[in-house]
Design a protein around this motif. Sequence first.
Motif, PDB file in Angstrom:
ATOM      1  N   VAL A 198       0.837  -1.198   0.000  1.00 21.84           N
ATOM      2  CA  VAL A 198       0.000   0.000   0.000  1.00 21.84           C
ATOM      3  C   VAL A 198       0.873   1.249   0.000  1.00 21.84           C
ATOM      4  CG1 VAL A 198      -1.646   1.335   1.376  1.00 21.84           C
ATOM      5  CG2 VAL A 198      -1.998  -1.112   1.046  1.00 21.84           C
ATOM      6  N   ASP A 199       1.877   1.270   0.863  1.00 18.49           N
ATOM      7  CA  ASP A 199       2.772   2.431   0.936  1.00 18.49           C
ATOM      8  C   ASP A 199       3.504   2.652  -0.383  1.00 18.49           C
ATOM      9  OD1 ASP A 199       2.010   2.886   3.522  1.00 18.49           O
ATOM     10  OD2 ASP A 199       3.789   1.942   4.415  1.00 18.49           O
ATOM     11  N   ALA A 200       4.009   1.572  -0.978  1.00 23.73           N
ATOM     12  CA  ALA A 200       4.749   1.686  -2.239  1.00 23.73           C
ATOM     13  C   ALA A 200       3.850   2.184  -3.363  1.00 23.73           C
ATOM     14  CB  ALA A 200       5.367   0.342  -2.611  1.00 23.73           C
ATOM     15  N   ALA A 201       2.628   1.654  -3.449  1.00 22.03           N
ATOM     16  CA  ALA A 201       1.702   2.071  -4.501  1.00 22.03           C
ATOM     17  C   ALA A 201       1.312   3.544  -4.339  1.00 22.03           C
ATOM     18  CB  ALA A 201       0.461   1.181  -4.491  1.00 22.03           C
ATOM     19  N   ARG A 202       1.040   3.958  -3.123  1.00 21.65           N
ATOM     20  CA  ARG A 202       0.648   5.350  -2.886  1.00 21.65           C
ATOM     21  C   ARG A 202       1.772   6.321  -3.226  1.00 21.65           C
ATOM     22  NH1 ARG A 202      -2.512   5.193   2.890  1.00 21.65           N
ATOM     23  NH2 ARG A 202      -4.385   4.171   2.125  1.00 21.65           N
ATOM     24  N   SER A 203       2.989   5.994  -2.790  1.00 19.48           N
ATOM     25  CA  SER A 203       4.096   6.922  -3.046  1.00 19.48           C
ATOM     26  C   SER A 203       4.390   7.020  -4.542  1.00 19.48           C
ATOM     27  CB  SER A 203       5.341   6.512  -2.268  1.00 19.48           C
ATOM     28  OG  SER A 203       5.846   5.288  -2.739  1.00 19.48           O
ATOM     29  N   ALA A 204       4.329   5.912  -5.262  1.00 19.05           N
ATOM     30  CA  ALA A 204       4.573   5.937  -6.703  1.00 19.05           C
ATOM     31  C   ALA A 204       3.465   6.700  -7.431  1.00 19.05           C
ATOM     32  CB  ALA A 204       4.695   4.525  -7.243  1.00 19.05           C
ATOM     33  N   ALA A 205       2.214   6.488  -7.036  1.00 19.06           N
ATOM     34  CA  ALA A 205       1.105   7.197  -7.682  1.00 19.06           C
ATOM     35  C   ALA A 205       1.216   8.702  -7.459  1.00 19.06           C
ATOM     36  CB  ALA A 205      -0.231   6.666  -7.160  1.00 19.06           C
ATOM     37  N   ARG A 206       1.573   9.106  -6.241  1.00 20.41           N
ATOM     38  CA  ARG A 206       1.748  10.532  -5.956  1.00 20.41           C
ATOM     39  C   ARG A 206       2.868  11.129  -6.793  1.00 20.41           C
ATOM     40  NH1 ARG A 206       2.756  10.032  -0.372  1.00 20.41           N
ATOM     41  NH2 ARG A 206       1.008   8.776   0.191  1.00 20.41           N
ATOM     42  N   ALA A 207       3.993  10.412  -6.856  1.00 18.39           N
ATOM     43  CA  ALA A 207       5.141  10.920  -7.620  1.00 18.39           C
ATOM     44  C   ALA A 207       4.804  11.034  -9.107  1.00 18.39           C
ATOM     45  CB  ALA A 207       6.342  10.008  -7.419  1.00 18.39           C
ATOM     46  N   LEU A 208       4.139  10.032  -9.655  1.00 17.61           N
ATOM     47  CA  LEU A 208       3.771  10.084 -11.074  1.00 17.61           C
ATOM     48  C   LEU A 208       2.743  11.177 -11.340  1.00 17.61           C
ATOM     49  CD1 LEU A 208       3.652   6.273 -11.830  1.00 17.61           C
ATOM     50  CD2 LEU A 208       5.362   7.904 -12.632  1.00 17.61           C
ATOM     51  N   ALA A 209       1.813  11.396 -10.416  1.00 16.39           N
ATOM     52  CA  ALA A 209       0.800  12.445 -10.585  1.00 16.39           C
ATOM     53  C   ALA A 209       1.431  13.835 -10.549  1.00 16.39           C
ATOM     54  CB  ALA A 209      -0.267  12.324  -9.501  1.00 16.39           C
ATOM     55  N   ARG A 210       2.495  14.001  -9.793  1.00 13.93           N
ATOM     56  CA  ARG A 210       3.204  15.284  -9.729  1.00 13.93           C
ATOM     57  C   ARG A 210       4.010  15.541 -10.991  1.00 13.93           C
ATOM     58  NH1 ARG A 210       5.017  13.767  -4.339  1.00 13.93           N
ATOM     59  NH2 ARG A 210       6.896  13.098  -5.391  1.00 13.93           N
ATOM     60  N   GLY A 211       4.258  14.490 -11.765  1.00 14.19           N
ATOM     61  CA  GLY A 211       5.046  14.642 -12.976  1.00 14.19           C
ATOM     62  C   GLY A 211       6.501  14.268 -12.791  1.00 14.19           C
ATOM     63  N   ASP A 212       6.830  13.572 -11.699  1.00 16.28           N
ATOM     64  CA  ASP A 212       8.202  13.114 -11.484  1.00 16.28           C
ATOM     65  C   ASP A 212       8.582  12.097 -12.553  1.00 16.28           C
ATOM     66  OD1 ASP A 212       8.080  14.678  -9.270  1.00 16.28           O
ATOM     67  OD2 ASP A 212       8.243  13.055  -7.803  1.00 16.28           O
ATOM     68  N   ASP A 213       9.871  11.823 -12.638  1.00 10.86           N
ATOM     69  CA  ASP A 213      10.391  10.845 -13.595  1.00 10.86           C
ATOM     70  C   ASP A 213       9.734   9.489 -13.335  1.00 10.86           C
ATOM     71  OD1 ASP A 213      12.108   9.575 -15.493  1.00 10.86           O
ATOM     72  OD2 ASP A 213      13.394   8.946 -13.827  1.00 10.86           O
ATOM     73  N   GLY A 214       9.158   8.895 -14.373  1.00 14.48           N
ATOM     74  CA  GLY A 214       8.442   7.625 -14.223  1.00 14.48           C
ATOM     75  C   GLY A 214       9.331   6.494 -13.758  1.00 14.48           C
ATOM     76  N   ALA A 215      10.522   6.375 -14.348  1.00 15.98           N
ATOM     77  CA  ALA A 215      11.428   5.293 -13.966  1.00 15.98           C
ATOM     78  C   ALA A 215      11.876   5.458 -12.513  1.00 15.98           C
ATOM     79  CB  ALA A 215      12.634   5.269 -14.895  1.00 15.98           C
ATOM     80  N   GLY A 216      12.138   6.690 -12.119  1.00 19.65           N
ATOM     81  CA  GLY A 216      12.558   6.943 -10.738  1.00 19.65           C
ATOM     82  C   GLY A 216      11.464   6.628  -9.741  1.00 19.65           C
ATOM     83  N   ALA A 217      10.238   6.985 -10.076  1.00 22.33           N
ATOM     84  CA  ALA A 217       9.111   6.720  -9.169  1.00 22.33           C
ATOM     85  C   ALA A 217       8.879   5.221  -9.010  1.00 22.33           C
ATOM     86  CB  ALA A 217       7.839   7.387  -9.697  1.00 22.33           C
ATOM     87  N   LEU A 218       8.976   4.478 -10.118  1.00 26.52           N
ATOM     88  CA  LEU A 218       8.769   3.036 -10.035  1.00 26.52           C
ATOM     89  C   LEU A 218       9.927   2.348  -9.316  1.00 26.52           C
ATOM     90  CD1 LEU A 218       7.150   2.288 -13.500  1.00 26.52           C
ATOM     91  CD2 LEU A 218       6.047   2.629 -11.295  1.00 26.52           C
ATOM     92  N   THR A 219      11.143   2.851  -9.502  1.00 29.96           N
ATOM     93  CA  THR A 219      12.294   2.292  -8.783  1.00 29.96           C
ATOM     94  C   THR A 219      12.132   2.498  -7.280  1.00 29.96           C
ATOM     95  OG1 THR A 219      13.740   2.684 -10.659  1.00 29.96           O
ATOM     96  CG2 THR A 219      14.797   2.405  -8.515  1.00 29.96           C
ATOM     97  N   GLU A 220      11.677   3.683  -6.905  1.00 31.50           N
ATOM     98  CA  GLU A 220      11.443   3.964  -5.488  1.00 31.50           C
ATOM     99  C   GLU A 220      10.336   3.069  -4.933  1.00 31.50           C
ATOM    100  OE1 GLU A 220      12.270   5.390  -1.920  1.00 31.50           O
ATOM    101  OE2 GLU A 220      13.386   5.867  -3.735  1.00 31.50           O
ATOM    102  N   ALA A 221       9.306   2.809  -5.733  1.00 35.78           N
ATOM    103  CA  ALA A 221       8.227   1.914  -5.295  1.00 35.78           C
ATOM    104  C   ALA A 221       8.753   0.494  -5.118  1.00 35.78           C
ATOM    105  CB  ALA A 221       7.085   1.928  -6.305  1.00 35.78           C
ATOM    106  N   ARG A 222       9.623   0.040  -6.003  1.00 35.18           N
ATOM    107  CA  ARG A 222      10.203  -1.307  -5.874  1.00 35.18           C
ATOM    108  C   ARG A 222      11.055  -1.410  -4.607  1.00 35.18           C
ATOM    109  NH1 ARG A 222      10.533  -0.576 -11.476  1.00 35.18           N
ATOM    110  NH2 ARG A 222       9.113  -1.970 -12.563  1.00 35.18           N
ATOM    111  N   ARG A 223      11.725  -0.318  -4.256  1.00 35.47           N
ATOM    112  CA  ARG A 223      12.523  -0.307  -3.022  1.00 35.47           C
ATOM    113  C   ARG A 223      11.632  -0.373  -1.784  1.00 35.47           C
ATOM    114  NH1 ARG A 223      15.854   4.462  -4.144  1.00 35.47           N
ATOM    115  NH2 ARG A 223      16.797   3.592  -5.978  1.00 35.47           N
ATOM    116  N   ALA A 224      10.499   0.297  -1.826  1.00 36.85           N
ATOM    117  CA  ALA A 224       9.597   0.333  -0.667  1.00 36.85           C
ATOM    118  C   ALA A 224       8.772  -0.943  -0.531  1.00 36.85           C
ATOM    119  CB  ALA A 224       8.662   1.535  -0.778  1.00 36.85           C
ATOM    120  N   ALA A 225       8.554  -1.634  -1.645  1.00 37.44           N
ATOM    121  CA  ALA A 225       7.738  -2.848  -1.635  1.00 37.44           C
ATOM    122  C   ALA A 225       8.559  -4.036  -1.117  1.00 37.44           C
ATOM    123  CB  ALA A 225       7.236  -3.140  -3.049  1.00 37.44           C
ATOM    124  N   PRO A 226       7.891  -5.110  -0.692  1.00 36.44           N
ATOM    125  CA  PRO A 226       8.620  -6.306  -0.267  1.00 36.44           C
ATOM    126  C   PRO A 226       9.449  -6.875  -1.416  1.00 36.44           C
ATOM    127  CG  PRO A 226       6.306  -6.444   0.359  1.00 36.44           C
ATOM    128  CD  PRO A 226       6.445  -5.249  -0.522  1.00 36.44           C
TER     129      PRO A 226
END
Length: 125
Positions: free
Chosen positions: A51-79
Motif C-alpha cells: 500500500v505504501d509503495a503504490a501510494r508513493s509511486a502514484a503521488r510521484a507520477l501524478a506530480r510529474g516526477d520521472d516515471g522510472a525513478g518513481a517506479l524504482t522507489e516503489a520497488r525499493r519500498a515494496a517487499p
Amino acid sequence: MTLRRPAGSPGQRGEAGAATAELAVALPALVLVLAVALAAVDLGVAHVRCVDAARSAARALARGDDGAGALTEARRAAPSGSSVESALAGPRVTVVVTAPVPALLRPLGIAPPRAVAVARLESAP
C-alpha cells in the motif's frame, strides 16, 4: 488414612513415559502453529508495504516526477520479489503493487498481497 498401591500395579505400568510421549507430539504441533502465525503477520506487513509503495509511486507520477525513478522507489519500498506496474488512463495514473505470498502459506492458497493506488494528474484540467 491413605491407600497405597503396591509397586507394579496395573494403574502405574501404562503411564511410564506418557508425559514424554505427549510432549513429543505436542511440541511439533506448537512449532507449526507458531510458524503459520508468524507467516500470517509477515503477510500483513507485506500488504502494508505494498500500500505504501503504490501510494508513493502514484503521488510521484501524478506530480510529474520521472516515471522510472518513481517506479524504482516503489520497488525499493515494496517487499522483495514484488511486481510494480503503472498505467496512465486519461487524467489519472494507476499503480499496482503485488507481493509474493510467504512460502509457508502458499499451500493454503492464500491470495498475494496487492495494492492499487490511483491519483489524478496535477497538470490535468
